[in-house]
Write a protein that holds these residues in place. Sequence first.
Motif, PDB file in Angstrom:
ATOM      1  N   PRO A 206     -20.889   5.983  -7.570  1.00  0.00           N
ATOM      2  CA  PRO A 206     -21.036   4.539  -7.788  1.00  0.00           C
ATOM      3  C   PRO A 206     -19.702   3.799  -7.806  1.00  0.00           C
ATOM      4  N   LYS A 207     -19.729   2.631  -7.201  1.00  0.00           N
ATOM      5  CA  LYS A 207     -18.590   1.724  -7.254  1.00  0.00           C
ATOM      6  C   LYS A 207     -19.026   0.485  -8.017  1.00  0.00           C
ATOM      7  N   ARG A 208     -18.056  -0.299  -8.375  1.00  0.00           N
ATOM      8  CA  ARG A 208     -18.339  -1.525  -9.121  1.00  0.00           C
ATOM      9  C   ARG A 208     -19.418  -2.346  -8.397  1.00  0.00           C
ATOM     10  N   GLY A 209     -20.415  -2.771  -9.143  1.00  0.00           N
ATOM     11  CA  GLY A 209     -21.483  -3.587  -8.551  1.00  0.00           C
ATOM     12  C   GLY A 209     -22.559  -2.777  -7.862  1.00  0.00           C
ATOM     13  N   GLY A 210     -22.484  -1.450  -7.984  1.00  0.00           N
ATOM     14  CA  GLY A 210     -23.399  -0.596  -7.240  1.00  0.00           C
ATOM     15  C   GLY A 210     -24.793  -0.484  -7.838  1.00  0.00           C
ATOM     16  N   ILE A 211     -25.716  -0.129  -6.975  1.00  0.00           N
ATOM     17  CA  ILE A 211     -27.099   0.148  -7.377  1.00  0.00           C
ATOM     18  C   ILE A 211     -27.396   1.597  -6.995  1.00  0.00           C
ATOM     19  N   VAL A 212     -27.772   2.402  -7.999  1.00  0.00           N
ATOM     20  CA  VAL A 212     -27.924   3.846  -7.810  1.00  0.00           C
ATOM     21  C   VAL A 212     -29.407   4.200  -7.833  1.00  0.00           C
TER      22      VAL A 212
END
Length: 282
Positions: A206-212
Amino acid sequence: MRIRIFAVIGVGVLLAAGCGHPQRHARPSGRHTAPQSAGRPERSPSASPTARRTPPPPRRIDCERVKCAALTFDDGPGPYTARLLDTLKRTRTRATFFLLGQNVREHPHLVRRMALEGHELGNHTWSHPDLTGRSAAEVRSQIRRTQRAIEDASGVRPALVRPPYGSTDDRVGKAVGMPLILWSVDTLDWRYRDRARDIRIGVRKPKRGGIVLYHDTHRPSVESIPAVIAGLRERGFTLVTVTELFGGRDLEPGESYTERSEAPEPTEPPAEVVATRSPAKR
Ligand code: NI
């Protein structure tokens, strides 16, 4: 402007990778800046927080400044969902569930619990078809039946849809008539069903702002979540619902979103430009 801030997937994009087979998800909706009017329960809130009978509103978390990510769980509720909810409660984590209507019908109490514990509920269709292969009338029926089931179970009317397999196009978007939430990290948990792998991907990718994307219909996925949450927090993430991630901004019906993109930096003029400006303009 909105298009700059969010990653908008153009029409006709088809993310085939995602959800595996017969799956189900759900997720909550509502705005950040205001209580969820659509999802507001009919009963008045209890005086005691511990006896809360109405879902709490989304939190006001500024994901412009805070390093946010959203954990999402598709295809449930299922046999492992209660365990996942226990984990989320213990770790004070809010997540988003994209629910299958046919499973909501089987487990209405779990859907109610999700809402009361602050999770977001989203619509993942009734029976998980590839919507691009269905008529507009069938698409609308898949969405409407599921909206009704979730609302009946929880009092909350979802504002977001996740199309099965991430499969959508212009026509589907128009028929659905709600924002389509995809993902930036596909754990492929449904394929490998390997707890160690689920943890590794979920913590590192995950990166900043991500949706997993996970699925609470698989035991290893649910078993991985305590370590995933701990690992992401170690990396400085604040875990939020999808609505919280987008900070109350309106998402466009029929558009697809995979993440909250970094907003453009506030534009400071280059130093040499500043130097040549007149004092009146500084
Ligand atoms: Ni699915």
